[in-house]
Design a protein around this motif. Sequence first.
Motif, mmCIF file in Angstrom:
data_model
loop_
_atom_site.group_PDB
_atom_site.id
_atom_site.type_symbol
_atom_site.label_atom_id
_atom_site.label_comp_id
_atom_site.label_asym_id
_atom_site.label_seq_id
_atom_site.Cartn_x
_atom_site.Cartn_y
_atom_site.Cartn_z
ATOM 1 N N ALA A 1 4.841 28.578 65.267
ATOM 2 C CA ALA A 1 5.522 28.644 63.979
ATOM 3 C C ALA A 1 4.830 27.747 62.957
ATOM 4 O O ALA A 1 4.734 28.088 61.773
ATOM 5 C CB ALA A 1 6.986 28.257 64.142
ATOM 6 N N THR B 1 5.444 34.485 63.338
ATOM 7 C CA THR B 1 6.844 34.833 63.124
ATOM 8 C C THR B 1 7.474 35.518 64.328
ATOM 9 O O THR B 1 8.690 35.696 64.372
ATOM 10 C CB THR B 1 6.990 35.763 61.909
ATOM 11 N N GLN B 2 6.667 35.942 65.284
ATOM 12 C CA GLN B 2 7.149 36.693 66.436
ATOM 13 C C GLN B 2 6.179 36.478 67.589
ATOM 14 O O GLN B 2 5.047 36.031 67.398
ATOM 15 C CB GLN B 2 7.245 38.189 66.084
ATOM 16 N N ASP C 1 0.115 37.314 62.462
ATOM 17 C CA ASP C 1 1.324 36.492 62.388
ATOM 18 C C ASP C 1 2.072 36.499 63.713
ATOM 19 O O ASP C 1 3.276 36.229 63.753
ATOM 20 C CB ASP C 1 2.233 36.963 61.253
#
Length: 245
Positions: free
Chosen positions: A200, A205-206, A169
């Motif tokens: 995204a 998410t990061q 992610d």
Amino acid sequence: MDRMDATGTLELLCADAWRAVTEEKLGDWRLRAAGGFTGRANSALAVGDPGMPVEEALARVCDFAHAHGIPPVVHAVEGSETEQAVEAAGWVPNTGHAAGHLVSVLLGPLGRGADGVEFLPGPSPDWWELTAGAREPSPAQRHVLTTGEIGYGVAEVTAGAVRAAITGDLLHISRLAVRPEHRRRGLAKALMAASGAWAAERGATQCVLQVAVDNAPALALYEALGFREHHRYRYWVPACEDRSL
């Protein structure tokens, strides 16, 4: 030896975003070779347990490196038990590594998009020139930079370029470059922002980055974008080996 903690897991995710041409597992360790293209793709990622004493694992690192025509190099988290064991075995920091032997791993937020940046369906000659230094890449460069779910971002018809990769992610950013005549116009920030929006949409998410600790301009840019250091890693070589990688 070190158990696989959050730092080790993050290192493995970064490795998944930067795949060597040849990889072999040694317990949790990864032996990697890519014809000498970058330290990350031509070093043994020493996180977790190699499944044998470290000195024996280091001998296996040397055998693998020599079989693939590259100098033996270990990539170890700074201050870890593994790094201490590597040093105790007589290895030394690879201070001759041109890109910097001590590297900061940064985590930060995703950007939210920017005008003037597009993502190509595949790498163009201009993208290759900016990210790899040649309009026609070597087989190793092509493998390392195009394996995985990759976004080939360009700004203003390749006044700037970036490699954006999805790993778990996380968005993994590398090869961010802006032509000298186009610098100080915000293109690096625009490429980062656009990469965040692209990632995204793909579940990230990061964002994670790996930057040499002596690269002050890059560190200043990422700090301004909200990035903070998670940990550092260092390259180690046997004291008697060629350190040119």
